[in-house]
Scaffold this motif. Sequence first.
Motif, mmCIF file in Angstrom:
data_model
loop_
_atom_site.group_PDB
_atom_site.id
_atom_site.type_symbol
_atom_site.label_atom_id
_atom_site.label_comp_id
_atom_site.label_asym_id
_atom_site.label_seq_id
_atom_site.Cartn_x
_atom_site.Cartn_y
_atom_site.Cartn_z
ATOM 1 N N ALA A 310 -87.170 -42.891 -34.703
ATOM 2 C CA ALA A 310 -88.326 -42.133 -34.239
ATOM 3 C C ALA A 310 -88.840 -41.356 -35.443
ATOM 4 O O ALA A 310 -88.419 -40.236 -35.688
ATOM 5 C CB ALA A 310 -87.907 -41.197 -33.118
ATOM 6 N N GLY A 312 -92.281 -41.030 -36.648
ATOM 7 C CA GLY A 312 -93.645 -40.517 -36.780
ATOM 8 C C GLY A 312 -93.646 -39.007 -36.673
ATOM 9 O O GLY A 312 -92.631 -38.383 -36.378
ATOM 10 N N GLY A 314 -93.628 -35.584 -35.358
ATOM 11 C CA GLY A 314 -93.238 -34.986 -34.080
ATOM 12 C C GLY A 314 -92.263 -35.825 -33.260
ATOM 13 O O GLY A 314 -91.798 -35.385 -32.220
ATOM 14 N N PHE A 315 -91.936 -37.059 -33.725
ATOM 15 C CA PHE A 315 -91.098 -37.941 -32.900
ATOM 16 C C PHE A 315 -89.647 -37.480 -32.831
ATOM 17 O O PHE A 315 -89.003 -37.579 -31.798
ATOM 18 C CB PHE A 315 -91.135 -39.384 -33.418
ATOM 19 C CG PHE A 315 -92.466 -40.049 -33.269
ATOM 20 C CD1 PHE A 315 -93.497 -39.422 -32.579
ATOM 21 C CD2 PHE A 315 -92.697 -41.303 -33.796
ATOM 22 C CE1 PHE A 315 -94.731 -40.033 -32.444
ATOM 23 C CE2 PHE A 315 -93.927 -41.923 -33.666
ATOM 24 C CZ PHE A 315 -94.946 -41.288 -33.000
ATOM 25 N N GLU A 316 -89.105 -37.032 -33.958
ATOM 26 C CA GLU A 316 -87.717 -36.582 -33.964
ATOM 27 C C GLU A 316 -87.553 -35.434 -32.965
ATOM 28 O O GLU A 316 -86.610 -35.403 -32.175
ATOM 29 C CB GLU A 316 -87.319 -36.141 -35.380
ATOM 30 C CG GLU A 316 -85.944 -35.495 -35.500
ATOM 31 C CD GLU A 316 -84.775 -36.463 -35.318
ATOM 32 O OE1 GLU A 316 -84.994 -37.689 -35.416
ATOM 33 O OE2 GLU A 316 -83.660 -35.988 -35.059
ATOM 34 N N GLU A 317 -88.512 -34.514 -32.989
ATOM 35 C CA GLU A 317 -88.464 -33.391 -32.062
ATOM 36 C C GLU A 317 -88.562 -33.897 -30.614
ATOM 37 O O GLU A 317 -87.873 -33.405 -29.728
ATOM 38 C CB GLU A 317 -89.628 -32.425 -32.350
ATOM 39 C CG GLU A 317 -89.521 -31.690 -33.697
ATOM 40 C CD GLU A 317 -90.274 -32.378 -34.834
ATOM 41 O OE1 GLU A 317 -90.196 -33.626 -34.940
ATOM 42 O OE2 GLU A 317 -90.924 -31.682 -35.624
ATOM 43 N N ARG B 305 -83.867 -32.450 -39.950
ATOM 44 C CA ARG B 305 -83.345 -32.748 -38.617
ATOM 45 C C ARG B 305 -82.308 -31.708 -38.211
ATOM 46 O O ARG B 305 -81.275 -32.025 -37.626
ATOM 47 C CB ARG B 305 -82.748 -34.166 -38.574
ATOM 48 C CG ARG B 305 -83.771 -35.236 -38.901
ATOM 49 C CD ARG B 305 -83.156 -36.621 -38.930
ATOM 50 N NE ARG B 305 -82.733 -37.043 -37.602
ATOM 51 C CZ ARG B 305 -81.964 -38.103 -37.362
ATOM 52 N NH1 ARG B 305 -81.531 -38.828 -38.362
ATOM 53 N NH2 ARG B 305 -81.641 -38.419 -36.139
ATOM 54 N N PRO B 310 -86.734 -29.221 -37.932
ATOM 55 C CA PRO B 310 -86.314 -30.195 -36.912
ATOM 56 C C PRO B 310 -86.876 -31.599 -37.135
ATOM 57 O O PRO B 310 -86.466 -32.530 -36.472
ATOM 58 C CB PRO B 310 -86.866 -29.593 -35.610
ATOM 59 C CG PRO B 310 -87.963 -28.683 -36.025
ATOM 60 C CD PRO B 310 -87.610 -28.172 -37.383
ATOM 61 N N TYR B 311 -87.783 -31.765 -38.074
ATOM 62 C CA TYR B 311 -88.439 -33.067 -38.211
ATOM 63 C C TYR B 311 -87.674 -34.015 -39.116
ATOM 64 O O TYR B 311 -86.846 -33.592 -39.917
ATOM 65 C CB TYR B 311 -89.874 -32.886 -38.726
ATOM 66 C CG TYR B 311 -89.984 -32.298 -40.113
ATOM 67 C CD1 TYR B 311 -90.085 -33.120 -41.224
ATOM 68 C CD2 TYR B 311 -89.986 -30.920 -40.320
ATOM 69 C CE1 TYR B 311 -90.188 -32.591 -42.504
ATOM 70 C CE2 TYR B 311 -90.090 -30.378 -41.585
ATOM 71 C CZ TYR B 311 -90.187 -31.214 -42.678
ATOM 72 O OH TYR B 311 -90.283 -30.690 -43.936
ATOM 73 N N CYS B 312 -87.961 -35.290 -38.963
ATOM 74 C CA CYS B 312 -87.421 -36.319 -39.853
ATOM 75 C C CYS B 312 -88.469 -36.567 -40.918
ATOM 76 O O CYS B 312 -89.631 -36.811 -40.613
ATOM 77 C CB CYS B 312 -87.147 -37.598 -39.071
ATOM 78 S SG CYS B 312 -87.001 -39.079 -40.081
ATOM 79 N N ARG B 314 -89.013 -38.972 -42.843
ATOM 80 C CA ARG B 314 -89.550 -40.334 -42.827
ATOM 81 C C ARG B 314 -89.329 -41.150 -44.092
ATOM 82 O O ARG B 314 -89.104 -42.345 -44.012
ATOM 83 C CB ARG B 314 -91.061 -40.275 -42.508
ATOM 84 C CG ARG B 314 -91.731 -41.612 -42.261
ATOM 85 C CD ARG B 314 -93.171 -41.376 -41.824
ATOM 86 N NE ARG B 314 -93.962 -42.576 -41.786
ATOM 87 C CZ ARG B 314 -94.221 -43.286 -40.687
ATOM 88 N NH1 ARG B 314 -93.734 -42.922 -39.536
ATOM 89 N NH2 ARG B 314 -94.968 -44.376 -40.740
ATOM 90 N N GLN B 344 -83.532 -44.699 -41.336
ATOM 91 C CA GLN B 344 -84.909 -44.842 -40.868
ATOM 92 C C GLN B 344 -85.662 -45.887 -41.678
ATOM 93 O O GLN B 344 -86.657 -45.589 -42.336
ATOM 94 C CB GLN B 344 -85.624 -43.482 -40.918
ATOM 95 C CG GLN B 344 -84.976 -42.435 -40.040
ATOM 96 C CD GLN B 344 -84.959 -42.793 -38.557
ATOM 97 O OE1 GLN B 344 -85.079 -43.945 -38.165
ATOM 98 N NE2 GLN B 344 -84.814 -41.798 -37.714
ATOM 99 N N GLU B 423 -96.149 -26.686 -36.631
ATOM 100 C CA GLU B 423 -94.994 -25.793 -36.664
ATOM 101 C C GLU B 423 -94.102 -26.041 -37.886
ATOM 102 O O GLU B 423 -93.290 -25.210 -38.237
ATOM 103 C CB GLU B 423 -94.194 -25.891 -35.359
ATOM 104 C CG GLU B 423 -93.628 -27.262 -35.013
ATOM 105 C CD GLU B 423 -94.655 -28.201 -34.354
ATOM 106 O OE1 GLU B 423 -95.868 -27.914 -34.412
ATOM 107 O OE2 GLU B 423 -94.237 -29.226 -33.796
ATOM 108 N N ASN B 424 -94.285 -27.182 -38.552
ATOM 109 C CA ASN B 424 -93.503 -27.444 -39.761
ATOM 110 C C ASN B 424 -94.290 -27.151 -41.035
ATOM 111 O O ASN B 424 -93.829 -27.439 -42.129
ATOM 112 C CB ASN B 424 -93.024 -28.899 -39.774
ATOM 113 C CG ASN B 424 -92.089 -29.184 -38.608
ATOM 114 O OD1 ASN B 424 -91.238 -28.356 -38.276
ATOM 115 N ND2 ASN B 424 -92.253 -30.328 -37.955
ATOM 116 N N TYR B 452 -98.131 -35.526 -43.173
ATOM 117 C CA TYR B 452 -96.747 -35.784 -42.798
ATOM 118 C C TYR B 452 -96.202 -36.710 -43.871
ATOM 119 O O TYR B 452 -96.954 -37.504 -44.418
ATOM 120 C CB TYR B 452 -96.698 -36.476 -41.419
ATOM 121 C CG TYR B 452 -95.333 -36.447 -40.788
ATOM 122 C CD1 TYR B 452 -94.749 -35.221 -40.436
ATOM 123 C CD2 TYR B 452 -94.610 -37.610 -40.570
ATOM 124 C CE1 TYR B 452 -93.488 -35.179 -39.879
ATOM 125 C CE2 TYR B 452 -93.341 -37.568 -39.998
ATOM 126 C CZ TYR B 452 -92.791 -36.350 -39.650
ATOM 127 O OH TYR B 452 -91.546 -36.315 -39.097
#
Lengths: 452, 564
Positions: A310, A312, A314-317, B305, B310-312, B314, B344, B423-424, B452
């Motif tokens: 996941a 994209g 916001g996808f991980e969240e 993460r 909290p985000y990946c 990528r 990923q 938020e990031n 992103y």
Amino acid sequence: MLDVGRHPNIELLAYSEVEKVEGQAVDFKVTVRRKARYVEEDKCTGCGACAEKCPTAVPDAFNEGLGTRKAIYNYFAQGIPSTHTIDADYCRQLNGKKCGICEKTCQADAINFDQEDRIIQLDVGAIIVAAGYDVFDPSLIPEYRYKEISNVVTAIEFERFLSASGPTGGHLDRPSDRAVQAEIAGLEKRVNKSQRALEKFEKKYEEGSGEFYKKYEAGQYKDDEDYKKWADKYAGHPAIVETLSTLKRKVETFTVAKRLAFIQCVGSRDFRFYPFCSGYCCMHSIKEAIIANEHEPETQSTIFGMDIRAVGKGFEEYKVRGGNKSGISYMRGRVAEITEGPDNNPVVTYENTHERKVESQEFDMVILATACAPTKGIFELAKILGIELNKYNFVKTSPQSPVDSTVPGIFVCGCAGSPMDVPESVAQASSAAERAAEMVFQSQSEKEKAVA
Amino acid sequence: MPDMKDEDIRIGVFICHCGSNIAGYLDMEELSEYAEKLPHVTFVQRNLYSCSEAGISEIKKGIMEHDLNRVIVASCTPRTHEPLFRSSCAEAGLNPYLFEMVNIRDQCSWVHMKEREDGTDKAKDQIRMGVAKAALLEPQEPIMSDVQIRALVIGGGISGMTAALSLANRGYEVVLVEKEKNLGGMLNQIYKLAPTMTDASALAEEKIRAVTGHPNITLFTGSKVNAAQGFIGKYQIDIETESGIKKIDFGVILIATGASVYTPEGLYGYDGQRIITQLEMERLLKKGLDQGIKNIVMIQCVGSRNEDRPYCSRICCQTAVKNAMLIKNQIPEAKISILYRDMQMYGVENEELFRDSKAKGIRYINYDSVQPPEVESDKVRVYHALLGREMLLPADLVVLSTPLIAHEDAVEISQLLRISIDENGFFLEGHVKLRPLDFATDGIFLCGSAHYPANIREAVAQGLGAASRASIPLSQGSVVVEPIISVLANEDACIACGLCVALCPYGALEIQKTEKGEKVHVIDVACKGCGCCAAACPQKALDITHFRDRQIFAVIEAGGAEAQ
Ligand SMILES: Cc1cc2nc3c(=O)[nH]c(=O)nc-3n(C[C@H](O)[C@H](O)[C@H](O)COP(=O)(O)OP(=O)(O)OC[C@H]3O[C@@H](n4cnc5c(N)ncnc54)[C@H](O)[C@@H]3O)c2cc1C
Ligand SMILES: Cc1cc2nc3c(=O)[nH]c(=O)nc-3n(C[C@H](O)[C@H](O)[C@H](O)COP(=O)(O)OP(=O)(O)OC[C@H]3O[C@@H](n4cnc5c(N)ncnc54)[C@H](O)[C@@H]3O)c2cc1C
Ligand code: SF4
Ligand code: SF4
Ligand code: SF4
Ligand code: SF4
């Protein structure tokens, strides 16, 4: 879609295919076959009166064959253009039988059974290939028993189950339960018919069926065709009623599907089929599990995947939230087999990689996240356009020129180039449009320079 | 405009079934019967899908045949469908602002699926309120404004350069502002580019050459945007360059400012020597690796993460696999382990790289975030979640895959241009699915890692895409602005206190001298109709067209009235 249909600079040629392309960048000559719809585009208002009256029911391709539509149809309700089309494979009139009901119904006088394919020529500066993808057919994976076990469905079928305008009105009624319901409907018809037949006899001979039968059995009636029919009907009646009530009792125990298994990488990351990762399926399984939980808060889902990709914005969240709030658990590993358990429940056998043992778990429904397969028509189209495909049969591009095909003036966007989700497809659509505009502008200014 | 005489108002109400989305949960019959009895309503019709071509032609037919001068569609959300219905009204000869939408799907049938009666009652309330508003609607004419045919691109990485070149190739004048001395952005620090393994510097040089040699591109390196004012078509920008402030007007702006690499201070013993980031690994690879390095451990998701971020990000998995392959090229006998949570390697090219790396003997070890690896003096200790035991991996070099994070000055840009960040800290697009390259603010567009984390393929595609979006107002030469704006409805009341001027988030108000003394003046094209000013004005001098006080009060009163 509506914006496309209404934009003054867009000419929409739906239900059409490109047959031939000649020339080169800035100056392509394209031959397009406009397939016969048997309905005049400029007359049809899309009102749908014809489809209401058409007597011929056909499996509905839009709802993944899960429901039916008519032989004259609009692919789906908000479809653009709303021009209806007659399905020549099913239409009675076009197959030599008597019908023509739609022709009589249509107030716009749009039905034309004599319509033929038309060939038109277009002069264009650039071509954009946006032919998308096909959903992988999971029946090629025997161990998943898709089609054999009715409660194993594909993610795209499941989307239709979740949709309020889908075949189940958004309720997670299991296909096996729906089959029982269909059987009940059939039986009810039979019971009613048999009831009516008995009543007819009773009226004719002015005698109750029960009484008649007793006497008939006792040999009080002479051997007569009519009497025999009456007796057979009466003898067969209780059995159908009994089956019906058993089924009805069974239906009372049915609930919507609450235990869901999502199987990832079905056909993807698999050397037998497509070695690549389809990119969007992890995310859509999470989405479907979350929506299912919104529809029915007791729903628990397990997503079986090697990695949950996941990636994209916001996808991980979204994934973590799905785990915390929507009853989703994630199980790492590839599913070995799906078998059928009691009550048509699919049973998933997998290696629990954290416990390092093989486990089986029963679910109400299994959803297969099928691969993004190159669209079948792409071979033909690539040949017509003269563009190269890569080894996976997506249109060949390079990372530095992500929307340029191997032929100048022909561009690609979306899943025709490689698997990707909607935001990326939308962004790429703009990219391809930009490249087309850039190329046409440059050649124009060169021409102007040459003239000056 | 003079108020229409009460008896002349003819309202048509179109109630949409939305297939079964609405009709499945509300009593449609009851709704249409109810609507027929409301004041001024002369025509009521139900449609299966009001937005379908058939539905639209029904609405147009209704307007023409019943001489309607107000139209209400009770259906879904105006966010997606209002423009369509408005333009349909216009096509039938009705001013599009004499249209009102009532959302009985999202607000009634969807949220009250199990309460048919209550849901239906609520829909009646809303239709009644809509009718009250419709009776007071006024026709509105669109506001036109010229567009300065010049684009500003902020950020000279691969995405910004791509966007600038493409617009310039289409004949538009472009100003490219880069805060560093050199163009190229992150490319300058990367060794080779996956998946093709071409030189990053070669790609950078090729683009830089094209940009610097382009007659339509004015380049300001070592420069920053200092102040900004205006609106789509006419942004007045102060650029602080090495040779002083330049004031230039632009029609559109593209944000291509990229992102920074997170430095993992305090994590896994990071020291920039033996324990380094992937970005530092790129530099080592460029220089050529010390052949003494034999054992390398990479750790994924360092600083991502987690709760803080909290985000990946990528791209760090792709980067790790790429660098592992490149290390193997320089030191074939090197033993490389990658400790990961999820690899990923989405898509066609990444997965292929991933497979190739396994064939080259790169080892992948899954770890669980609750039991992260521990870096010791010469080894890494990791609990192998799939084998169920702890492993000790010798490590001459530990490479930490850290995420891309938003630049510190992104906040400053967002405030200068009044655009949002998420938020990031990345810039927030207009709509996740449908407008990935736009901002909510008109005339400003977005591409690359500023949005992103993106790889080159994605950054280039987005650069082209943002250029395409930006070229729409440039090619049209003018923009049409929604005429729902602030108006000085009661000029005499205005005491020029300036409260509204200070509050307006779009800089759309100013105090002007008039014959009647100092009064507030609304800059039509800049106003977004947010209503801050009208709400704040102590004198009630300001009103928002289409949402005038009396219109809103009528709606509230109708809402309070009992349904009959
Ligand atoms: C079950 C499922 C759920 C999904 N959910 C999501 C989601 O929630 N969010 C998300 O972002 N993505 C989702 N996706 C991914 C999404 O479907 C794709 O990203 C998107 O559809 C790609 O758009 P496209 O235009 O490239 O291709 P398509 O949508 O496949 O469109 C291609 C079009 O081209 C037409 N065509 C094909 N060949 C020809 C030809 N030769 N001549 C003329 N026309 C032709 C086809 O008829 C079709 O209309 C999901 C995918 C699946 C399978
Ligand atoms: C370690 C590492 C390895 C990578 N390896 C690969 C790879 O192998 N293959 C691949 O495809 N991708 C790779 N990437 C990703 C690649 O770097 C990005 O895709 C690409 O750099 C994004 O380009 P961009 O233009 O969006 O941003 P950037 O390259 O970050 O450029 C942004 C530019 O904007 C400028 N800027 C920022 N703020 C302002 C401001 N306020 N005013 C003016 N200018 C400003 C910056 O100075 C910079 O020049 C890697 C990334 C990292 C971190
Ligand atoms: S001719 Fe008959 S079967 Fe064919 S589309 Fe018309 S109504 Fe249907
Ligand atoms: S996105 Fe997920 S399910 Fe789809 S192929 Fe990739 S890893 Fe498998
Ligand atoms: S790309 Fe890989 S390393 Fe980076 S945050 Fe995502 S999972 Fe972690
Ligand atoms: S309505 Fe909003 S944008 Fe318009 S002038 Fe008032 S405060 Fe500014």
